[in-house]
Design a protein around this motif. Structure first.
Motif, PDB file in Angstrom:
ATOM      1  N   LEU A   1       0.840  -1.205   0.000  1.00 53.05           N
ATOM      2  CA  LEU A   1       0.000   0.000   0.000  1.00 53.05           C
ATOM      3  C   LEU A   1       0.873   1.253   0.000  1.00 53.05           C
ATOM      4  N   ALA A   2       1.968   1.214   0.773  1.00 52.03           N
ATOM      5  CA  ALA A   2       2.886   2.353   0.810  1.00 52.03           C
ATOM      6  C   ALA A   2       3.459   2.597  -0.581  1.00 52.03           C
ATOM      7  N   ALA A   3       3.822   1.499  -1.277  1.00 51.59           N
ATOM      8  CA  ALA A   3       4.381   1.631  -2.626  1.00 51.59           C
ATOM      9  C   ALA A   3       3.336   2.206  -3.571  1.00 51.59           C
ATOM     10  N   ARG A   4       2.089   1.764  -3.418  1.00 50.49           N
ATOM     11  CA  ARG A   4       1.021   2.213  -4.307  1.00 50.49           C
ATOM     12  C   ARG A   4       0.798   3.722  -4.168  1.00 50.49           C
ATOM     13  N   TYR A   5       0.911   4.223  -2.925  1.00 52.48           N
ATOM     14  CA  TYR A   5       0.680   5.649  -2.716  1.00 52.48           C
ATOM     15  C   TYR A   5       1.971   6.466  -2.754  1.00 52.48           C
ATOM     16  N   GLY A   6       3.024   5.906  -3.352  1.00 49.69           N
ATOM     17  CA  GLY A   6       4.164   6.732  -3.699  1.00 49.69           C
ATOM     18  C   GLY A   6       5.320   6.763  -2.719  1.00 49.69           C
ATOM     19  N   ALA A   7       5.360   5.842  -1.735  1.00 49.72           N
ATOM     20  CA  ALA A   7       6.441   5.892  -0.747  1.00 49.72           C
ATOM     21  C   ALA A   7       7.795   5.504  -1.343  1.00 49.72           C
ATOM     22  N   PHE A   8       7.792   4.880  -2.537  1.00 47.75           N
ATOM     23  CA  PHE A   8       9.071   4.474  -3.118  1.00 47.75           C
ATOM     24  C   PHE A   8       9.449   5.344  -4.326  1.00 47.75           C
ATOM     25  N   ARG A   9       8.718   6.463  -4.508  1.00 45.07           N
ATOM     26  CA  ARG A   9       9.069   7.334  -5.634  1.00 45.07           C
ATOM     27  C   ARG A   9      10.269   8.199  -5.296  1.00 45.07           C
ATOM     28  N   ARG A  10      10.484   8.468  -4.038  1.00 45.93           N
ATOM     29  CA  ARG A  10      11.658   9.246  -3.589  1.00 45.93           C
ATOM     30  C   ARG A  10      12.331   8.448  -2.483  1.00 45.93           C
ATOM     31  N   VAL A  11      13.664   8.452  -2.460  1.00 49.86           N
ATOM     32  CA  VAL A  11      14.363   7.597  -1.500  1.00 49.86           C
ATOM     33  C   VAL A  11      14.121   8.067  -0.062  1.00 49.86           C
ATOM     34  N   TYR A  12      13.883   9.391   0.130  1.00 47.90           N
ATOM     35  CA  TYR A  12      13.696   9.861   1.515  1.00 47.90           C
ATOM     36  C   TYR A  12      12.310   9.535   2.072  1.00 47.90           C
ATOM     37  N   LEU A  13      11.376   9.133   1.194  1.00 43.98           N
ATOM     38  CA  LEU A  13      10.053   8.754   1.694  1.00 43.98           C
ATOM     39  C   LEU A  13      10.050   7.327   2.265  1.00 43.98           C
ATOM     40  N   ALA A  14      10.972   6.491   1.755  1.00 39.55           N
ATOM     41  CA  ALA A  14      10.991   5.077   2.165  1.00 39.55           C
ATOM     42  C   ALA A  14      11.169   4.889   3.677  1.00 39.55           C
ATOM     43  N   PRO A  15      12.152   5.578   4.326  1.00 40.51           N
ATOM     44  CA  PRO A  15      12.289   5.359   5.777  1.00 40.51           C
ATOM     45  C   PRO A  15      11.077   5.822   6.565  1.00 40.51           C
ATOM     46  N   VAL A  16      10.364   6.840   6.068  1.00 39.17           N
ATOM     47  CA  VAL A  16       9.162   7.301   6.773  1.00 39.17           C
ATOM     48  C   VAL A  16       8.121   6.187   6.768  1.00 39.17           C
ATOM     49  N   ALA A  17       7.904   5.598   5.575  1.00 41.30           N
ATOM     50  CA  ALA A  17       6.959   4.484   5.483  1.00 41.30           C
ATOM     51  C   ALA A  17       7.450   3.319   6.344  1.00 41.30           C
ATOM     52  N   GLY A  18       8.771   3.107   6.374  1.00 38.87           N
ATOM     53  CA  GLY A  18       9.358   2.014   7.147  1.00 38.87           C
ATOM     54  C   GLY A  18       9.061   2.134   8.629  1.00 38.87           C
ATOM     55  N   VAL A  19       9.168   3.354   9.170  1.00 40.61           N
ATOM     56  CA  VAL A  19       8.908   3.557  10.609  1.00 40.61           C
ATOM     57  C   VAL A  19       7.465   3.180  10.928  1.00 40.61           C
ATOM     58  N   ILE A  20       6.533   3.652  10.069  1.00 39.03           N
ATOM     59  CA  ILE A  20       5.114   3.410  10.357  1.00 39.03           C
ATOM     60  C   ILE A  20       4.808   1.911  10.261  1.00 39.03           C
TER      61      ILE A  20
END
Lengths: 278, 251
Positions: free
Chosen positions: A156-175
């Protein structure tokens, strides 16, 4: 020409699948609520027979229902990458050990499949991964539902764009890690008395020495360790998928449709190909 | 030397799982110990791979047992019978009892499941699943993942060696370790994904996604007797567990 050479479209039986998915999800949620709300008092007095039975059957059965509902809707490209994710989960866990890493890294395959093939494939990979791992390491078995949840949320995180920028990935990772830790804690407590590695037990011991109940201490430890683990895993998977050749990414309808990697569709990043150790 | 197989893998796996359920239902250390001594121990000794299985059980359960003993032995705020007071840590009788009970239970789980897994013939299990009409996608994923595991482990080792030859040195700092991990996993995953995409087109060309029953190249070793025995085992354990839990709740 024999009829078996022509690919007939698979019959679509949407209702039973949805029913299985709803039942599986409901069973997992009900199990979690039961364990957290009804049982915390029991663990102090004894080992809690009902609580461990409920956690085993609730989470394992819920995971099995989810897999039963998800499998018929997966395409061949998703199916082919799932065993790879499962093998990666187990093998990279071992490399992490041999490189002397202190975190588990046992969800890399699950998150990778979730990013490329979607939340459903990710959830199924997580659940089956722990079921197969359970054959070699029985302690992985009851965590199947937690692993499925990680796969689902990562997709779901990937679908809503968490992997479009590298700095968004750790934010999704924490949650995702925090939610995963919350779900895993009651399983660890009621099945194994929260026994884990020496590192995780040291954290639990610290909270216990402050007078926390075992479930509370294990939940706090889960929140800490799993968040840290998932930050590393999400960033690692982001770097891996950025380095993938375009051809490899484009074969997955999910990654194509939702533009999971944004504009970055396959140019290798420098960080990913550079050898480390300077 | 592998032992001569008596039962179908599905029957053995089910028996192992039901034994785990029984240990959880009965929930007494005496029963766990009895299963360990009269069930797991003879099974390991008769398996023909006693040394490997014994080593695996020690490697999996040992660290967990030790850490559980340290955790509950030293930190058990609910315990009232203090044996030794060490300031922040207190050794309590209740904590030690809890650790021993949990430890015994964990040893039984590990022993039962590892013995079943390490003596299991995976191709035979997959053939049985196919013959019994299990979901073919599930059979493919399980079979393929188990087959890929040694391949992935070997490839990871080769990539690590190749990167070390190019100058990969793992330092003590977390960032250096993370970069080493990226340097190893990226080529590993790319190679595996390229293999998978080739497999994808080959499977599609052979009608993998077409509906219909599948056949297995291996003969069916399952017998009607064993199928009946499996159903009976599930029924007996189910009835026993329900009765035990109801009696325990009433008493």
């Amino acid at each position: 020409m024999s009829s078996s050479l022509t690919l007939a479209a698979e019959s679509t039986a949407q209702r039973p699948r949805r029913l299985l998915l709803a039942l599986g999800g409901a069973l997992i949620v009900a199990t979690y609520l039961f364990l957290v709300i009804v049982q915390p008092a029991e663990i102090a007095g004894g080992m809690g027979s009902t609580a461990s039975l409920v956690s085993l059957f609730g989470f394992l059965g819920g995971g099995a229902l989810l897999v039963g509902g998800i499998l018929p809707m997966l395409t061949t490209s998703s199916l082919v990458v799932m065993p790879l994710g499962i093998a990666l989960n187990i093998a990279i866990g071992q490399i992490a050990g041999s490189l002397g890493m202190q975190i588990y890294l046992d969800a890399i395959g699950t998150v990778l499949v979730a990013v490329l093939a979607g939340p459903a494939a990710g959830a199924a990979t997580g659940a089956i991964s722990n079921a197969i791992w359970g054959l070699f390491n029985p302690f992985a078995l009851p965590f199947a539902a937690g692993a499925a949840l990680i796969g689902l949320l990562a997709g779901l995180a990937a679908r809503y764009g968490a992997f479009r920028r590298v700095y968004l990935a750790p934010v999704a990772g924490v949650i995702v890690g925090a939610i995963g830790g919350l779900v895993a804690a009651p399983v660890a407590v009621f099945m194994f008395g929260a026994a884990g590695t020496f590192g995780t037990n040291a954290i639990i011991a610290a909270f216990r020495s402050m007078g926390d109940k075992l479930l509370v201490a294990a939940t706090k430890q889960g929140l800490l360790s799993d968040s840290l683990d998932k930050i590393v895993v999400f960033v690692l998977v982001a770097l891996i998928v950025y380095a993938l050749p375009q051809r490899a990414v484009r074969q997955f309808p999910f990654a194509r449709t939702y533009r999971v990697l944004g504009t970055r569709t396959g140019t290798p990043t420098r960080a990913a190909v550079q050898p480390a150790g300077k | 030397m592998p032992r001569r197989r008596i039962y179908n893998p599905l029957t053995e796996l089910l028996a192992a799982v039901l034994l785990v359920v029984l240990v959880l239902v009965v929930n007494r250390w005496e029963f766990s110990l009895a299963v360990l001594v009269f069930g797991v121990l003879p099974a390991v000794l008769l398996s023909g791979r006693a040394r490997q299985i014994g080593l695996a059980i020690v490697l999996v359960a040992g660290p967990l047992l030790l850490s559980s003993l340290l955790l509950h032995g030293l930190f058990f705020p609910e315990g009232s019978t203090v044996l030794v007071d060490l300031g922040i840590a207190r050794v309590t009788a209740e904590g030690l009892t809890f650790a021993a009970g949990m430890g015994l239970r964990m040893t039984v789980f590990t022993g039962v499941l590892l013995t079943a897994a390490m003596t299991m013939d995976i191709p035979e299990l997959l053939a049985t699943m196919t013959h019994r009409g299990w979901n073919r996608k599930l059979v493919f994923i399980v079979g393929s993942a188990v087959g890929l595991l040694p391949h992935v482990a070997l490839r990871a080792q080769q990539v690590t060696r190749a990167q070390q030859a190019r100058g990969l040195v793992v330092g003590r700092a977390p960032l250096s370790r993370f970069r080493a991990l990226v340097a190893v996993t990226t080529p590993l995953v790319i190679g595996l994904l390229v293999d998978a995409s080739e497999r994808n087109s080959m499977l599609e060309a052979r009608g993998f996604s077409s509906p219909g029953a599948r056949t297995s190249y291996l003969p069916d070793t399952d017998t009607p007797h064993q199928r009946r025995a499996r159903r009976a085992m599930v029924a007996v354990v189910g009835v026993f567990s329900a009765a035990w839990l109801v009696i325990a709740a009433v008493a």
